[in-house]
Design an enzyme around this catalytic site. Structure first.
Site, PDB file in Angstrom:
ATOM      1  N   SER A   1       0.832  -1.191  -0.009  1.00 14.34           N
ATOM      2  CA  SER A   1       0.005  -0.026   0.049  1.00 14.34           C
ATOM      3  C   SER A   1       0.761   1.300  -0.066  1.00 14.34           C
ATOM      4  O   SER A   1       0.439   2.341  -0.565  1.00 14.34           O
ATOM      5  CB  SER A   1      -1.050  -0.054   0.916  1.00 14.34           C
ATOM      6  OG  SER A   1      -0.228   0.097   2.484  1.00 14.34           O
ATOM      7  N   ASN A   2       1.996   1.189   0.724  1.00 16.78           N
ATOM      8  CA  ASN A   2       2.827   2.284   0.596  1.00 16.78           C
ATOM      9  C   ASN A   2       3.281   2.508  -0.527  1.00 16.78           C
ATOM     10  O   ASN A   2       3.766   3.767  -1.160  1.00 16.78           O
ATOM     11  CB  ASN A   2       3.857   2.327   1.673  1.00 16.78           C
ATOM     12  CG  ASN A   2       3.541   2.531   3.159  1.00 16.78           C
ATOM     13  OD1 ASN A   2       3.454   3.855   3.514  1.00 16.78           O
ATOM     14  ND2 ASN A   2       3.282   1.384   3.885  1.00 16.78           N
TER      15      ASN A   2
ATOM     16  N   ARG B   1      12.741  -8.363   5.679  1.00 16.14           N
ATOM     17  CA  ARG B   1      13.950  -9.208   5.938  1.00 16.14           C
ATOM     18  C   ARG B   1      15.104  -8.310   6.537  1.00 16.14           C
ATOM     19  O   ARG B   1      15.141  -6.980   6.249  1.00 16.14           O
ATOM     20  CB  ARG B   1      14.458  -9.849   4.672  1.00 16.14           C
ATOM     21  CG  ARG B   1      13.593 -10.990   4.280  1.00 16.14           C
ATOM     22  CD  ARG B   1      14.324 -11.849   3.137  1.00 16.14           C
ATOM     23  NE  ARG B   1      15.178 -12.935   4.301  1.00 16.14           N
ATOM     24  CZ  ARG B   1      15.964 -14.132   3.709  1.00 16.14           C
ATOM     25  NH1 ARG B   1      15.560 -14.467   2.396  1.00 16.14           N
ATOM     26  NH2 ARG B   1      16.266 -14.966   4.509  1.00 16.14           N
TER      27      ARG B   1
ATOM     28  N   ASN C   1      14.108   3.215   5.505  1.00 19.01           N
ATOM     29  CA  ASN C   1      13.118   2.412   6.076  1.00 19.01           C
ATOM     30  C   ASN C   1      11.916   2.958   6.767  1.00 19.01           C
ATOM     31  O   ASN C   1      12.043   3.954   7.326  1.00 19.01           O
ATOM     32  CB  ASN C   1      13.583   1.497   6.951  1.00 19.01           C
ATOM     33  CG  ASN C   1      12.772   0.327   7.396  1.00 19.01           C
ATOM     34  OD1 ASN C   1      12.036  -0.179   6.596  1.00 19.01           O
ATOM     35  ND2 ASN C   1      12.796   0.049   8.622  1.00 19.01           N
TER      36      ASN C   1
ATOM     37  N   HIS D   1       9.182   2.492   9.536  1.00 21.29           N
ATOM     38  CA  HIS D   1       9.221   1.697  10.712  1.00 21.29           C
ATOM     39  C   HIS D   1       7.820   2.219  11.494  1.00 21.29           C
ATOM     40  O   HIS D   1       7.548   3.118  11.627  1.00 21.29           O
ATOM     41  CB  HIS D   1      10.161   1.766  11.566  1.00 21.29           C
ATOM     42  CG  HIS D   1      10.077   0.789  12.934  1.00 21.29           C
ATOM     43  ND1 HIS D   1      10.203  -0.629  12.721  1.00 21.29           N
ATOM     44  CD2 HIS D   1       9.844   1.134  14.012  1.00 21.29           C
ATOM     45  CE1 HIS D   1       9.950  -1.126  13.835  1.00 21.29           C
ATOM     46  NE2 HIS D   1       9.929  -0.041  14.635  1.00 21.29           N
TER      47      HIS D   1
ATOM     48  N   SER E   1       7.896   6.105  11.424  1.00 22.08           N
ATOM     49  CA  SER E   1       9.166   6.901  11.610  1.00 22.08           C
ATOM     50  C   SER E   1       9.862   6.432  10.218  1.00 22.08           C
ATOM     51  O   SER E   1       9.767   5.399   9.885  1.00 22.08           O
ATOM     52  CB  SER E   1      10.221   6.609  12.458  1.00 22.08           C
ATOM     53  OG  SER E   1       9.739   6.546  13.753  1.00 22.08           O
TER      54      SER E   1
ATOM     55  N   GLU F   1      22.545  -1.345  12.135  1.00 21.52           N
ATOM     56  CA  GLU F   1      22.032  -1.916  13.349  1.00 21.52           C
ATOM     57  C   GLU F   1      20.462  -1.877  12.911  1.00 21.52           C
ATOM     58  O   GLU F   1      20.125  -0.543  12.587  1.00 21.52           O
ATOM     59  CB  GLU F   1      22.556  -1.002  14.345  1.00 21.52           C
ATOM     60  CG  GLU F   1      22.109  -1.588  15.902  1.00 21.52           C
ATOM     61  CD  GLU F   1      22.546  -0.672  16.940  1.00 21.52           C
ATOM     62  OE1 GLU F   1      21.841  -0.725  18.170  1.00 21.52           O
ATOM     63  OE2 GLU F   1      23.504   0.373  16.707  1.00 21.52           O
ATOM     64  N   LEU F   2      19.676  -2.757  13.344  1.00 23.22           N
ATOM     65  CA  LEU F   2      18.110  -2.744  13.215  1.00 23.22           C
ATOM     66  C   LEU F   2      17.461  -1.487  13.850  1.00 23.22           C
ATOM     67  O   LEU F   2      17.688  -1.376  15.021  1.00 23.22           O
ATOM     68  CB  LEU F   2      17.502  -4.047  13.647  1.00 23.22           C
ATOM     69  CG  LEU F   2      16.330  -4.471  13.262  1.00 23.22           C
ATOM     70  CD1 LEU F   2      16.116  -4.830  11.792  1.00 23.22           C
ATOM     71  CD2 LEU F   2      15.589  -5.352  13.892  1.00 23.22           C
ATOM     72  N   ASP F   3      16.779  -0.725  12.692  1.00 19.12           N
ATOM     73  CA  ASP F   3      16.048   0.153  13.108  1.00 19.12           C
ATOM     74  C   ASP F   3      16.779   1.435  13.903  1.00 19.12           C
ATOM     75  O   ASP F   3      15.902   1.999  15.050  1.00 19.12           O
ATOM     76  CB  ASP F   3      14.803  -0.273  14.008  1.00 19.12           C
ATOM     77  CG  ASP F   3      13.979  -1.313  13.088  1.00 19.12           C
ATOM     78  OD1 ASP F   3      13.953  -1.289  11.799  1.00 19.12           O
ATOM     79  OD2 ASP F   3      13.285  -1.909  13.630  1.00 19.12           O
TER      80      ASP F   3
HETATM   81  C1  GRF Z   1       3.682  -1.126   7.040  1.00 25.13           C
HETATM   82  O1  GRF Z   1       2.535  -0.817   7.913  1.00 25.13           O
HETATM   83  C2  GRF Z   1       4.942  -0.942   7.718  1.00 25.13           C
HETATM   84  O2  GRF Z   1       4.823  -0.291   8.965  1.00 25.13           O
HETATM   85  C3  GRF Z   1       5.250  -2.238   8.087  1.00 25.13           C
HETATM   86  O3  GRF Z   1       5.034  -3.142   7.004  1.00 25.13           O
HETATM   87  C4  GRF Z   1       3.700  -2.729   6.496  1.00 25.13           C
HETATM   88  C5  GRF Z   1       3.859  -2.340   4.985  1.00 25.13           C
HETATM   89  O4  GRF Z   1       2.639  -2.120   4.403  1.00 25.13           O
HETATM   90  N1  GRF Z   1       6.842  -2.526   8.196  1.00 25.13           N
HETATM   91  P1  GRF Z   1       2.333  -2.192   2.838  1.00 25.13           P
HETATM   92  O5  GRF Z   1       3.346  -3.400   2.421  1.00 25.13           O
HETATM   93  O6  GRF Z   1       3.068  -0.917   2.171  1.00 25.13           O
HETATM   94  O7  GRF Z   1       1.087  -2.158   2.381  1.00 25.13           O
END
Ligand code: GRF
Length: 234
Positions: free
Chosen positions: A31-32, A112, A128, A130, A157, A164-166
Site C-alpha cells: 500500500s505504501n 527481511r 526504511n 518503521h 518513523s 544496526e536494526l531500526d
Molecule cells: C507497513 O505498515 C509498515 O509499517 C510495516 O509493514 C507494513 C507494510 O505495508 N513495516 P504495505 O506493504 O506498504 O501495505
C-alpha cells in the site's frame, strides 16, 4: 555500531526537472508502494520508480508494480527445499540495484533483516519505514507492545538504514494520540494512514533538498533538528 556514512546524489537532486531515481523493496501488500506510484503518476513527487524488488512471490505489491508498468525483480525462489538465504537474496538484489542505478532505495514494508555488508555497499542510500516512534519499539509487533505498555502516543518513523536494526538517523515521524478504545489491528490501520502521508512527504523533502541524508549536512544550524515531526489526525 554507529551510523555508516551516507554518500549519495539523492539530496543534491534539487531540480524538479530531474526525477529522483527510486528503487523500492517490498514483502507484502504494497500500500505504501501504491501511494508512491500514484504520486509519481500524478507528478506530485519528482521521482521515477525504476524498479521494485520483492522477497516474496505472493506479495500483492508485485501486482501493483506490474499494473504501473514498473520493472519487478522477485527474489524469493526456493532452492533444494530451502527458502533463498539472505546472502543469496543480497547477491541478486545488489546486482539488480547496480543495473537500475537508483539515487535512493526505499524499504516499504520489507520484512527481511539486511546484512551490514549489503547496506554499506549499496549503490544508493536506503531509508526504511518503521511503525513506531523510534528509538522506541524497534522490531516487530509494535502496535501490540505500545498498547500493552500504556503509551499515550504512537506513530511511524522513516530512518536511514544502517547495519544496526531500526537504529539509523531518524529523519521524520508522524504522531497520533492513542485512544482508550484502540486495538492492535485498529491502531495498525490508523498508523498506516500516517505512513501513507509520511513516506511521500519525506521523499519529497529528500528529492528537493529539504532533508539531507548526509550526517554533516543534517547538523546545519539553519535547518530544524531531526526528526521532523508531523502531527496527523487519523
Ligand atoms: C507497513 O505498515 C509498515 O509499517 C510495516 O509493514 C507494513 C507494510 O505495508 N513495516 P504495505 O506493504 O506498504 O501495505
Amino acid at each position: 555500531m554507529c551510523d555508516a556514512p551516507v554518500t549519495s546524489a539523492a539530496n543534491t537532486n534539487t531540480s524538479a526537472q530531474t526525477p529522483l531515481r527510486v528503487a523500492v523493496l517490498v514483502s507484502g501488500s504494497g500500500s505504501n508502494l501504491q501511494v508512491l506510484i500514484n504520486a509519481m503518476q500524478q507528478k506530485a513527487l519528482p521521482i521515477e520508480i525504476i524498479g521494485v524488488i520483492s522477497n516474496r512471490e505472493d506479495a500483492y505489491a508485485i501486482t501493483r508494480a506490474n499494473d504501473a508498468g514498473i520493472e519487478v525483480a522477485v527474489l524469493s525462489h526456493v532452492e533444494s527445499g530451502k527458502r533463498m538465504g539472505i546472502k543469496t537474496f543480497e547477491k541478486h538484489a545488489t546486482a539488480q540495484l547496480e543495473t537500475w542505478q537508483p539515487d535512493l532505495v526505499v524499504l516499504a514494508g520489507f520484512m527481511r533483516v539486511l546484512s551490514a555488508d549489503f547496506i554499506d555497499n549499496a549503490p544508493a542510500p536506503m531509508i526504511n519505514l518503521h511503525p513506531s516512534l523510534l528509538p522506541a519499539y524497534k522490531g516487530l509487533d509494535t502496535h501490540t507492545r505500545v498498547l500493552r505498555a500504556g503509551e499515550r502516543e504512537h506513530g511511524c518513523s522513516i530512518h536511514v538504514v544502517t547495519a544496526e536494526l531500526d537504529a539509523g538517523q531518524v529523519l521524520s515521524q508522524a504522531v497520533l494520540p492513542i485512544r482508550h478504545t484502540d486495538t492492535p489491528d485498529g491502531l495498525q490501520k490508523r498508523v498506516q494512514v500516517l505512513e501513507h502521508q509520511l513516506l511521500p512527504w519525506t521523499i519529497l523533502q529528500i528529492a528537493t533538498g529539504g532533508l539531507s541524508l548526509t550526517p554533516s549536512e543534517q547538523k546545519s544550524s539553519i535547518l530544524p533538528a531531526l526528526p521532523l515531526r508531523l502531527l496527523i489526525d487519523a
